[in-house]
Design an enzyme around this catalytic site. Structure first.
Site, short mmCIF file in Angstrom:
data_model
loop_
_atom_site.label_atom_id
_atom_site.label_comp_id
_atom_site.label_asym_id
_atom_site.label_seq_id
_atom_site.Cartn_x
_atom_site.Cartn_y
_atom_site.Cartn_z
N GLU A 240 -24.24 1.07 -26.83
CA GLU A 240 -24.95 1.87 -27.68
C GLU A 240 -25.87 1.44 -28.87
O GLU A 240 -26.79 2.13 -28.87
CB GLU A 240 -24.03 2.97 -28.23
CG GLU A 240 -22.84 3.75 -27.38
CD GLU A 240 -23.71 4.43 -26.18
OE1 GLU A 240 -24.91 4.77 -26.57
OE2 GLU A 240 -23.05 4.70 -25.06
N HIS B 1 -29.44 1.30 -27.31
CA HIS B 1 -30.36 2.24 -27.46
C HIS B 1 -30.74 2.41 -28.90
O HIS B 1 -31.77 2.92 -29.35
CB HIS B 1 -29.33 3.56 -27.26
CG HIS B 1 -28.98 3.70 -25.76
ND1 HIS B 1 -29.93 3.81 -24.85
CD2 HIS B 1 -27.80 4.00 -24.97
CE1 HIS B 1 -29.65 3.61 -23.42
NE2 HIS B 1 -28.20 4.07 -23.55
ZN LIG Z 1 -26.58 4.29 -22.02
#
Ligand SMILES: [Zn+2]
Length: 364
Positions: free
Chosen positions: A149, A152
């Site tokens: 995460e 991202h």
């Molecule tokens: Zn992802």
């Protein structure tokens, strides 16, 4: 988070700094704010982390761009100044910029004003607070989720496009999972783990043999999972390849026939319709393959740009800069891998990337 901050400092010259929140700034007292500070550009993003389980919270780990980065145009600032004057208040440039960006953080670099990205990371880690104030001890796969995460998040943080709708993770879906799956390689790298993985009571560093042993165990069933992913990607393509008005379509038949044709594992039992539970078949809208595609690309980037972590390459600033300039800031550039064959991004290039996933290309 400190480990991630150290990793990002080594790679990109940015760090994560905890900041107290104002009353009403977050949606729950658990939420922690981190300001992202760059060595060269100062404050570049705001990150809200909501990492722990709550009964009323979605169990799916996710990264949300509350706001993407973008350029605030001269005209917007001009209009904001006008609105302030109309209210008979003093329209200084700073006041106009604040008004144009709803009072949220901006960066004023030479020649342009940029709206700073605001990002939320939401996970579902269980943390027993009742037991003697122990820290949240994450399993390996939970740490991997956090790194994923964060991959991202860093994509959104470093994005510098003028328009918000193409910033960072809002790139072509083909590449959206590349920075995140790349972070999974970092999370398994001994030099990265060395920066933070210590026993919470004795402060002993984590012996890497324990990690590699666990990784071996996890990999034992990798092939069956991969086969399933390939069939899902093909299924998604077939569902979206239908002609309007085609009447002999039967979603279960398509799924089971793919399993029978390409699968080595036994197909699902007759009369079951597992595909009905799989939301990604409509969520991704024919691009579910990008997960596999990006795993192939990130493996390649890990090997070509970061030399698979050999000799401290996972913490090398020049490698980080290369990734930042050629992928994270403006989207994928063929220079990311310095491979001429990828430049056109056409069918040939796609076929090449596909072949990397099937054949061992370590020697080509
Ligand atoms: Zn992802």
């Amino acid at each position: 988070m400190q480990g991630l901050s150290r990793l990002f400092t080594r790679l990109y010259g940015i760090r994560l700094v905890p900041r107290d929140t104002l009353p009403g700034e977050t949606w729950h007292p658990d939420v922690r704010r981190l300001d992202v500070i760059s060595d060269t550009d100062g404050h570049v993003a705001v990150l809200y982390c909501d990492l722990f389980y709550r009964a009323d919270k979605s169990p799916n780990p996710a990264h949300f761009t509350v706001r993407c980065s973008r350029q605030i145009s001269e005209q917007e600032i001009h209009e904001a100044a006008q609105a302030i004057s109309n209210r008979r208040e003093e329209a200084s440039t700073d006041a106009a910029i604040a008004e144009a960006n709803d009072g949220m953080h901006v960066s004023k670099q030479v020649g342009s004003v940029k709206q700073l990205p605001t990002i939320a990371l939401v996970c579902d880690f269980h943390h027993e607070r009742s037991t003697k104030n122990e820290p949240a001890l994450l399993h390996y796969y939970q740490m991997e989720t956090l790194f994923h995460e964060m991959g991202h998040a860093i994509h959104s943080v470093l994005a510098r496009t003028s328009l918000q709708n193409v910033a960072g993770t809002r790139c072509a879906t083909d590449f959206a999972e590349l920075p995140s799956t790349l972070m999974e390689h970092f999370c398994a790298d001994p030099t990265v783990l060395q920066m933070f993985a210590r026993h919470y009571e004795t402060d002993e560093p984590l012996p890497y043999e324990l990690v590699s042993e666990r990784l071996q165990v996890l990999k034992r069933f990798e092939a069956s999972d991969r086969e399933n992913q390939i069939i899902m990607a093909m299924l998604d393509q077939q569902y979206h390849a239908l002609r309007p008005g085609q009447t002999d379509f039967e979603s279960t038949g398509v799924y089971h026939s793919l399993q029978r044709t390409y699968g080595k594992l036994p197909p699902d039992a007759e009369g079951t319709r597992w595909q009905g539970f799989f939301g990604h078949l409509f969520g991704y809208g024919s691009t579910y393959y990008s997960y596999l595609f990006d795993q192939v690309l990130s493996e390649r980037v890990w090997r070509v740009v970061f030399s698979a972590g050999q000799n401290g390459s996972a913490l090398n600033r020049a490698n980080g800069e290369r990734l930042k300039e050629n992928l994270l800031k403006w989207g994928w550039k063929s220079r990311s891998l310095e491979d001429e064959r990828l430049i056109n991004g056409d069918e040939k290039a796609m076929r090449l990337v596909g072949s990397w996933g099937i054949q061992d290309d370590r020697h080509d």
